[in-house]
Write a protein that holds these residues in place. Structure first.
Motif, PDB file in Angstrom:
ATOM      1  N   ALA A  52      21.909  41.771  25.473  1.00 36.66           N
ATOM      2  CA  ALA A  52      21.568  40.604  24.653  1.00 36.66           C
ATOM      3  C   ALA A  52      22.652  39.534  24.728  1.00 36.66           C
ATOM      4  O   ALA A  52      22.363  38.335  24.866  1.00 36.66           O
ATOM      5  N   LEU A  53      23.914  39.957  24.636  1.00 37.20           N
ATOM      6  CA  LEU A  53      25.009  38.979  24.688  1.00 37.20           C
ATOM      7  C   LEU A  53      25.101  38.342  26.061  1.00 37.20           C
ATOM      8  O   LEU A  53      25.360  37.132  26.195  1.00 37.20           O
ATOM      9  N   LEU A  54      24.924  39.130  27.125  1.00 36.84           N
ATOM     10  CA  LEU A  54      24.993  38.591  28.478  1.00 36.84           C
ATOM     11  C   LEU A  54      23.910  37.543  28.709  1.00 36.84           C
ATOM     12  O   LEU A  54      24.174  36.432  29.196  1.00 36.84           O
ATOM     13  N   LEU A  55      22.670  37.870  28.354  1.00 42.01           N
ATOM     14  CA  LEU A  55      21.575  36.935  28.600  1.00 42.01           C
ATOM     15  C   LEU A  55      21.655  35.715  27.692  1.00 42.01           C
ATOM     16  O   LEU A  55      21.322  34.599  28.105  1.00 42.01           O
ATOM     17  N   THR A  56      22.102  35.893  26.442  1.00 40.32           N
ATOM     18  CA  THR A  56      22.282  34.741  25.544  1.00 40.32           C
ATOM     19  C   THR A  56      23.328  33.788  26.100  1.00 40.32           C
ATOM     20  O   THR A  56      23.164  32.554  26.061  1.00 40.32           O
ATOM     21  N   THR A  57      24.411  34.352  26.635  1.00 37.00           N
ATOM     22  CA  THR A  57      25.461  33.515  27.232  1.00 37.00           C
ATOM     23  C   THR A  57      24.907  32.705  28.395  1.00 37.00           C
ATOM     24  O   THR A  57      25.166  31.498  28.526  1.00 37.00           O
ATOM     25  N   GLU A  58      24.118  33.352  29.248  1.00 38.99           N
ATOM     26  CA  GLU A  58      23.584  32.659  30.408  1.00 38.99           C
ATOM     27  C   GLU A  58      22.660  31.517  30.007  1.00 38.99           C
ATOM     28  O   GLU A  58      22.764  30.401  30.506  1.00 38.99           O
ATOM     29  N   LEU A  59      21.727  31.773  29.098  1.00 39.27           N
ATOM     30  CA  LEU A  59      20.758  30.734  28.728  1.00 39.27           C
ATOM     31  C   LEU A  59      21.422  29.570  28.004  1.00 39.27           C
ATOM     32  O   LEU A  59      21.109  28.404  28.269  1.00 39.27           O
ATOM     33  N   THR A  60      22.310  29.862  27.083  1.00 35.50           N
ATOM     34  CA  THR A  60      22.962  28.765  26.352  1.00 35.50           C
ATOM     35  C   THR A  60      23.909  27.983  27.254  1.00 35.50           C
ATOM     36  O   THR A  60      24.002  26.753  27.153  1.00 35.50           O
ATOM     37  N   THR A  61      24.627  28.669  28.149  1.00 40.29           N
ATOM     38  CA  THR A  61      25.522  27.965  29.071  1.00 40.29           C
ATOM     39  C   THR A  61      24.738  27.046  29.995  1.00 40.29           C
ATOM     40  O   THR A  61      25.120  25.883  30.216  1.00 40.29           O
ATOM     41  N   ASN A  62      23.633  27.545  30.545  1.00 39.39           N
ATOM     42  CA  ASN A  62      22.808  26.694  31.411  1.00 39.39           C
ATOM     43  C   ASN A  62      22.252  25.502  30.651  1.00 39.39           C
ATOM     44  O   ASN A  62      22.199  24.377  31.171  1.00 39.39           O
ATOM     45  N   ALA A  63      21.835  25.712  29.417  1.00 37.75           N
ATOM     46  CA  ALA A  63      21.286  24.608  28.629  1.00 37.75           C
ATOM     47  C   ALA A  63      22.347  23.556  28.333  1.00 37.75           C
ATOM     48  O   ALA A  63      22.094  22.353  28.415  1.00 37.75           O
ATOM     49  N   VAL A  64      23.561  24.006  27.987  1.00 41.49           N
ATOM     50  CA  VAL A  64      24.644  23.056  27.701  1.00 41.49           C
ATOM     51  C   VAL A  64      25.004  22.253  28.941  1.00 41.49           C
ATOM     52  O   VAL A  64      25.213  21.034  28.890  1.00 41.49           O
ATOM     53  N   GLU A  65      25.089  22.930  30.098  1.00 44.38           N
ATOM     54  CA  GLU A  65      25.526  22.257  31.321  1.00 44.38           C
ATOM     55  C   GLU A  65      24.469  21.314  31.875  1.00 44.38           C
ATOM     56  O   GLU A  65      24.803  20.249  32.407  1.00 44.38           O
ATOM     57  N   HIS A  66      23.186  21.686  31.772  1.00 43.07           N
ATOM     58  CA  HIS A  66      22.148  20.912  32.451  1.00 43.07           C
ATOM     59  C   HIS A  66      21.351  20.011  31.512  1.00 43.07           C
ATOM     60  O   HIS A  66      21.057  18.873  31.856  1.00 43.07           O
ATOM     61  N   ALA A  67      20.995  20.483  30.343  1.00 44.81           N
ATOM     62  CA  ALA A  67      20.215  19.653  29.422  1.00 44.81           C
ATOM     63  C   ALA A  67      21.090  18.641  28.703  1.00 44.81           C
ATOM     64  O   ALA A  67      20.693  17.500  28.491  1.00 44.81           O
ATOM     65  N   ARG A  68      22.277  19.089  28.280  1.00 41.71           N
ATOM     66  CA  ARG A  68      23.220  18.211  27.573  1.00 41.71           C
ATOM     67  C   ARG A  68      22.602  17.605  26.314  1.00 41.71           C
ATOM     68  O   ARG A  68      22.764  16.417  26.030  1.00 41.71           O
TER      69      ARG A  68
END
Length: 689
Positions: A52-68
């Protein structure tokens, strides 16, 4: 960081739901992990923690970097498992895609193409999907409890605890623990050189996860050393093996790649890309840090160069200083050429990192022809733009321009191992601007100095008259600022009755205005005494002239009319108008002050100038001086009149030339600082045998 939390508990069930809105911030993934961790513990699902922590990190990191944009995090936990949805607010197409059950391994290539984050989601999640809405996009994943999973699904219990846990499962897919360790590997903040060790650790982990026999990270920092092996794992690749190469996502001048000697597999390239991205992030930080350090060093260098150039007001010294500043920091050699009045370039100064090659450099710089360095230098001077230099002395030529005037060129040879990068070219242009301004300032100062010296010489007699039985000698030292005209002057004028008039004066202030008053006083005295006017009348008319002229300038004067007296004596009529009393140096020894003070000229409408009658015996001397002598300063101590008298006393019996020279030397030696005021000494001596 702020967040909006909306907790929801479903009545009559064991479901737990929380919604949080988080800003686009580097701390958002950590906040999302904290929320998921709290929900898992609250729902009694600790076995799902790692995935859960691994996948949450991936989704939130991608959203921060790309969606902004801001993110909505929704966490829903029940007895069967956990669902996490990450929604951003970036604009996108309006359609809906539901993936449903996890993809088969054969379809993973399509998923990997959409991003390494979805690769991890597809690998570990029971189900996942993406929903596109008019307001943004949401990505969700579902993790079921181990009892509900398929037999082939890795569990947190199986993969999370052990440092000795396997990097890969039996079917070759990476474990959650291995992925977590790969994502959490960071450089040691306390290591002196953390990045090589970090790169080696990262390379080792990804190589073990994909079963690579060897791996290499190569990096070129653009420092002239070329591509270097930054980290290595395992053996060298065997000849003929097809290697997996992933370029590092770094900006110039950095460049590099990650290379793995791994058998083709579903996860090899995505994991190599993941490792390369993680390494590239820290290499970019290293590049920016080094760039900041380098820019700070350049700013310090430019500040020091400006300070050194500003300290010199000598043209030749300034031009000689420029190559010393440039070599070897900005190039192997440097040459400064200046433009003469006919537009021709002249070599003014040069330097080479290897002094033995300096004669060869001079020969090359003197060569003429369409392809010579001289022609390139003329082009740089004519076009007022930088010009590359080729041939045996490769480098760059930058024009020297100050206040719109083209002064010449600054030529700099390339470094031994690499060409000048854009930052160095910018620094060279900045150095050229500062050097040109320093050279122009030195030229202006030199011109002012020549004008001041010419004007000062016009206010002093070129030579003193030679009179039988009377010795005249004078010493004059201008102020430390030799570009300023002083107000001190002296003169010896013949009188109509056969006597000689000694004049010593001091006009207040310095500069052109003081020089104008000095010339006025000197000329008025010469005209009036030439008409036979008595000295008291001369002083009175001169005072009227200065008062009428105004301007706040005043003048002190000492006038002494000297002529033959009884026997071998000289009779002296002394008039002092605000001037210091002269020193009478007796030929037999001893020194005393003589005369009576009067009123300075140019201050009051009426003045008093008492007359003192003196008789100089053979060997006696009368010493006149200005306040530059008595006010010579050493710290808070002044040279003073008493020290002047004590310095003159041992000079009894010496000629006028020796007395004047010795007093000048004693005054100058009193302090190591340059004179703050003009120093003038005039000696009148009875030279009758």
């Amino acid at each position: 960081m702020s967040a909006e939390v909306e907790p929801t508990l479903s009545g009559g069930t064991d479901e737990h739901v929380r919604r949080v809105r988080l800003p686009t911030d580097r701390r958002t993934p950590a906040a999302a992990r904290a929320l998921v961790r709290a929900m898992l513990l609250e729902a009694g699902l600790p076995e799902l923690l790692n995935e859960a922590l691994l996948l949450t990190t991936e989704l939130t990191t991608n959203a921060v970097e790309h969606a902004r944009t801001e993110l909505d995090i929704e966490v829903e936990a029940d007895r069967a498992g956990l669902t996490v949805t990450v929604t951003d607010f970036a604009s996108g197409p309006v359609d809906e895609l539901t993936v449903g059950a996890r993809n088969n391994t054969s379809d993973i290539t399509e998923v990997a193409a959409r991003g390494r984050g979805l690769l991890l989601v597809d690998h570990f999640a029971s189900r996942w999907g993406t929903t596109y809405l008019p307001t943004g996009k949401g990505v969700w994943f579902r993790l079921d409890r181990p009892a509900l999973r398929g037999a082939n699904r890795p569990t947190a219990v199986q993969t999370s605890v052990a440092a000795a846990a396997p990097e890969r499962s039996d079917d070759g897919t990476p474990s959650a623990a291995a992925m977590s360790e790969l994502m959490q590997t960071t450089p040691d903040p306390y290591a002196e050189e953390p990045l090589p060790e970090f790169a080696a650790g990262l390379l080792t982990r990804v190589a073990e996860m994909v079963g690579a026999a060897g791996g290499t990270v190569r990096l070129d920092r653009g420092d002239g050393l070329g591509t270097q092996v930054f980290a290595r794992y395992g053996r060298h690749p065997r000849e003929g093996n097809e290697l997996l190469r992933v370029p590092l996502a770094v900006h110039r001048p950095y460049a590099g790649e990650l290379e793995l000697d791994a058998a083709p597999s579903t996860y090899a390239r995505p994991l190599a890309v993941l490792a390369a991205e993680r390494l590239s992030l820290h290499l970019e930080n290293d590049r920016l840090r080094r760039a900041d350090v380098r820019r700070s060093a350049w700013l310090t260098f430019l500040a020091e160069a400006s300070e050194l150039l500003a300290q010199s007001l000598d043209v030749e010294l300034t031009m000689a200083l420029v190559p010393q500043l440039v070599v070897p920091r900005l190039g192997q050699w440097c040459a400064v050429h200046t433009t003469d009045e006919w537009g021709r370039l002249r070599l003014a100064a040069s330097s080479h990192a290897d002094e033995a090659l300096l004669p060869h450099l001079h020969r090359v710089l003197q060569e003429t022809g369409p392809d010579s360095v001289q022609s390139r230098l003329r082009e740089a001077s004519r076009s007022a733009a930088q010009v590359p230099l080729g041939g045996p002395v490769e480098g760059i030529a930058v024009p020297l321009i100050a206040r719109g005037q083209r002064l010449g060129t600054l030529a700099v040879g390339r470094h031994q191992r690499h060409r000048h990068d854009p930052d160095e070219v910018s620094v060279l242009e900045d150095v050229a601007r500062r050097a040109a301004l320093a050279i122009e300032n030195a030229r202006i100062h030199a011109e002012r100095r020549r004008v001041a010296q010419t004007l000062q010489q016009s206010l002093l007699p070129p030579v003193l008259p030679v009179v039988e039985g009377i010795g005249f000698a004078a010493e004059y030292v201008p102020t430390g600022d030799d570009a300023e005209v002083g107000g001190d002057f002296y003169d010896v004028v013949p009188l109509p009755d056969g006597r000689w008039l000694v004049v010593v004066g001091d006009v207040s202030g310095k500069g052109v205005q003081a020089a104008a008053v000095t010339g006025l006083v000197r000329d008025v005295i010469r005209v009036l005494v030439g008409d036979g006017k008595p000295l008291p009348e001369v002083l009175g008319r001169l005072n009227e002239t200065l008062v009428e002229r105004g301007g706040g300038r005043y003048c002190t004067l000492a006038l002494a009319a000297v002529g033959p007296g009884d026997g071998d004596q000289l009779d002296v009529a002394l008039h002092l108008a605000g001037h210091d009393r002269p020193v009478l140096l007796h030929g037999g020894g001893g020194a005393t002050f003589v005369g009576t003070g009067g009123t300075a000229l140019g201050l009051l409408d009426t003045i008093t100038t008492p007359t003192a009658e003196l008789a100089l015996k053979p060997g006696d001397s009368l010493i006149f001086y200005t306040d530059g002598v008595t006010e010579r300063r050493r710290g808070r101590e002044l040279f003073g009149t008493e020290r002047l008298r004590e310095s003159a006393a041992p000079l009894a019996g010496y000629s006028a030339d020796v007395v004047a020279a010795r007093l000048r030397a004693a005054t100058i030696a009193f302090s190591v600082e340059p004179p703050r005021d003009d120093i003038a000494v005039l000696v009148l001596r009875n030279d009758t045998p």
